[in-house]
Design a protein around this motif. Structure first.
Motif, short mmCIF file in Angstrom:
data_model
loop_
_atom_site.label_atom_id
_atom_site.label_comp_id
_atom_site.label_asym_id
_atom_site.label_seq_id
_atom_site.Cartn_x
_atom_site.Cartn_y
_atom_site.Cartn_z
N LEU A 1 -105.30 56.84 -14.13
CA LEU A 1 -104.10 57.61 -14.46
C LEU A 1 -104.17 58.88 -13.64
N ASN A 2 -103.30 59.01 -12.66
CA ASN A 2 -103.33 60.19 -11.80
C ASN A 2 -102.77 61.40 -12.54
N PRO A 3 -102.93 62.60 -11.96
CA PRO A 3 -102.59 63.81 -12.72
C PRO A 3 -101.18 63.80 -13.29
N VAL A 9 -101.68 54.38 -11.91
CA VAL A 9 -100.42 55.04 -12.28
C VAL A 9 -100.39 56.35 -11.50
N GLY A 10 -99.39 56.49 -10.62
CA GLY A 10 -99.32 57.64 -9.70
C GLY A 10 -99.07 58.95 -10.40
N VAL A 11 -99.28 59.99 -9.66
CA VAL A 11 -99.13 61.36 -10.18
C VAL A 11 -97.72 61.54 -10.76
N ALA A 57 -101.52 46.28 -10.78
CA ALA A 57 -100.23 46.84 -10.34
C ALA A 57 -100.40 48.31 -9.97
N VAL A 58 -99.45 48.81 -9.18
CA VAL A 58 -99.42 50.24 -8.83
C VAL A 58 -98.06 50.79 -9.25
N VAL A 59 -98.10 51.88 -9.99
CA VAL A 59 -96.87 52.59 -10.37
C VAL A 59 -96.81 53.83 -9.48
N GLY A 60 -95.76 53.95 -8.69
CA GLY A 60 -95.64 55.04 -7.73
C GLY A 60 -95.55 56.41 -8.39
N ALA A 61 -95.87 57.41 -7.60
CA ALA A 61 -95.78 58.79 -8.09
C ALA A 61 -94.37 59.07 -8.60
N ALA A 62 -94.29 59.74 -9.75
CA ALA A 62 -93.02 60.20 -10.34
C ALA A 62 -92.08 59.07 -10.78
N SER A 107 -97.97 43.97 -8.65
CA SER A 107 -96.78 44.51 -7.99
C SER A 107 -96.88 46.02 -7.80
N VAL A 108 -96.01 46.54 -6.92
CA VAL A 108 -95.90 47.98 -6.71
C VAL A 108 -94.50 48.37 -7.15
N VAL A 109 -94.39 49.29 -8.08
CA VAL A 109 -93.05 49.73 -8.52
C VAL A 109 -92.94 51.24 -8.30
N LYS A 110 -91.72 51.68 -8.02
CA LYS A 110 -91.52 53.11 -7.79
C LYS A 110 -90.09 53.48 -8.15
N GLY A 111 -89.86 54.77 -8.27
CA GLY A 111 -88.52 55.28 -8.52
C GLY A 111 -88.16 55.34 -9.99
N VAL A 112 -86.92 55.79 -10.24
CA VAL A 112 -86.41 55.96 -11.61
C VAL A 112 -85.05 55.25 -11.68
C1 COA Z 1 -95.45 53.99 -4.36
C2 COA Z 1 -96.61 53.99 -3.40
C3 COA Z 1 -97.77 53.18 -3.97
C4 COA Z 1 -96.08 53.31 -2.13
O1 COA Z 1 -97.05 53.29 -1.15
P1 COA Z 1 -96.78 52.50 0.22
O2 COA Z 1 -96.60 51.06 -0.08
O3 COA Z 1 -97.88 52.86 1.17
O4 COA Z 1 -95.38 53.02 0.66
P2 COA Z 1 -94.93 53.87 1.93
O5 COA Z 1 -95.58 55.21 1.93
O6 COA Z 1 -95.07 53.00 3.13
O7 COA Z 1 -93.40 54.10 1.61
C5 COA Z 1 -92.49 53.00 1.53
C6 COA Z 1 -91.15 53.54 1.10
O8 COA Z 1 -91.24 53.95 -0.27
C7 COA Z 1 -90.89 55.33 -0.39
N1 COA Z 1 -91.79 55.87 -1.42
C8 COA Z 1 -93.13 56.04 -1.33
N2 COA Z 1 -93.62 56.50 -2.47
C9 COA Z 1 -92.58 56.66 -3.31
C10 COA Z 1 -92.45 57.11 -4.63
N3 COA Z 1 -93.55 57.49 -5.35
N4 COA Z 1 -91.25 57.14 -5.21
C11 COA Z 1 -90.14 56.75 -4.50
N5 COA Z 1 -90.20 56.30 -3.23
C12 COA Z 1 -91.40 56.26 -2.64
C13 COA Z 1 -91.09 55.91 1.00
O9 COA Z 1 -90.31 57.05 1.19
C14 COA Z 1 -90.68 54.76 1.86
O10 COA Z 1 -89.28 54.69 1.86
P3 COA Z 1 -88.47 54.16 3.15
O11 COA Z 1 -88.91 52.74 3.33
O12 COA Z 1 -87.04 54.31 2.74
O13 COA Z 1 -88.90 55.05 4.26
C15 COA Z 1 -97.16 55.39 -3.08
O14 COA Z 1 -96.27 56.13 -2.26
C16 COA Z 1 -97.44 56.22 -4.33
O15 COA Z 1 -96.57 56.85 -4.94
N6 COA Z 1 -98.72 56.23 -4.73
C17 COA Z 1 -99.24 57.08 -5.78
C18 COA Z 1 -100.01 58.18 -5.10
C19 COA Z 1 -100.56 59.26 -6.02
O16 COA Z 1 -100.49 59.22 -7.24
N7 COA Z 1 -101.17 60.24 -5.36
C20 COA Z 1 -101.80 61.32 -6.07
C21 COA Z 1 -103.28 61.18 -5.99
S1 COA Z 1 -104.06 62.29 -7.09
#
Ligand code: COA
Length: 214
Positions: free
Chosen positions: A156-158, A174-176, A190-195, A206-211
């Motif tokens: 679970l990221n910050p 689970v991203g930040v 699975a990976v849940v993208g940041a925010a 799967s990788v999910v992101k956005g709202v």
């Molecule tokens: C979602 C995530 C896993 C995607 O990683 P990835 O597959 O390498 O994706 P990319 O960086 O190649 O980006 C792909 C697309 O998704 C978008 N994107 C990346 N992360 C995003 C996110 N969190 N929310 C919305 N869109 C995101 C990019 O802008 C890009 O869009 P585009 O295709 O229109 O240019 C990653 O960006 C993420 O959020 N990881 C969590 C990181 C984290 O918690 N870091 C803190 C560490 S303490």
């Protein structure tokens, strides 16, 4: 007497884990841990300098650790669930045993269990009836609601928030700042993208992101 401890990984989370160890020692009447140093297979010059500046020892590679006769306790301070799993499996097979580190400024409510190798950072808030598996990282200010399970090797990221009655399966990251709404399952690896805001079940791998997260 303080027990010997080694942290695997001298990157960001490895050195944040040092902070957790130091805070545990500072809060105790007698220090619990003697931090022998950090193991890192690919120590960068920058991280070497960061260790030196803090007076921390680099103890070599994972192979060097495995070749030791002694078997100090360990935690893996590496954010990637898959890398953490691989390293922990090797160390456990070689007779090492992981320990659990909980920062004194984390709050854990009633009926919370935490497995070996897990690291709970400052500001983490876990409420009631929560099962946390082995080698789980709960980063600063992450929250976990009632009746939730975090399986093994979850990160679970910050400031991420897992609501009540959720199941976060093995190896999930689970991203930040991400949010998982209540009564949902996030499938294995699975990976849940940041925010992101997770509003429905997430399939394993799967990788999910956005709202809302898709
Ligand atoms: C979602 C995530 C896993 C995607 O990683 P990835 O597959 O390498 O994706 P990319 O960086 O190649 O980006 C792909 C697309 O998704 C978008 N994107 C990346 N992360 C995003 C996110 N969190 N929310 C919305 N869109 C995101 C990019 O802008 C890009 O869009 P585009 O295709 O229109 O240019 C990653 O960006 C993420 O959020 N990881 C969590 C990181 C984290 O918690 N870091 C803190 C560490 S303490």
């Amino acid at each position: 007497m303080a027990e010997d401890l080694i942290i695997v990984g001298a990157g960001g989370f490895g050195r944040e884990t040092v902070d957790v160890v130091e805070a545990i020692n500072a809060a105790a009447a007698v220090p619990s841990w003697h931090l022998c140093g950090l193991v890192d297979d690919a120590l960068t010059a920058r991280n070497a300098e960061r260790l030196r500046a803090r007076g921390l020892r680099h103890l070599g590679s994972l192979e060097d650790l495995l070749a030791r006769e002694s078997r100090p306790r360990y935690v893996v301070g590496i954010g990637s669930p898959s890398v953490r799993r691989r390293i922990a499996e090797r160390l456990d097979a070689a007779g090492f045993s992981a320990t659990t580190l909980i920062h004194p400024q984390a709050t854990l409510g009633s009926e919370v269990t935490v497995g070996a190798g897990s690291v709970i950072c400052a500001g983490a808030r876990l409420t009631t009836n929560i099962q946390i598996g082995r080698h789980v990282h709960v980063n600063p200010n992450a929250t976990v609601g009632h009746d939730t399970t975090l399986a093994n090797f979850v990160s679970l990221n910050p400031s991420s928030s897992i609501s009540g009655d959720c199941v976060i399966e093995d190896g999930v990251l689970v991203g930040v700042g991400a949010v998982v709404l209540n009564q949902l399952t996030v499938g294995r690896d699975a990976v849940v993208g940041a925010a992101a805001c997770v509003v429905r079940q997430v399939a394993g791998g799967s990788v999910v992101k956005g709202v809302p997260a898709r």
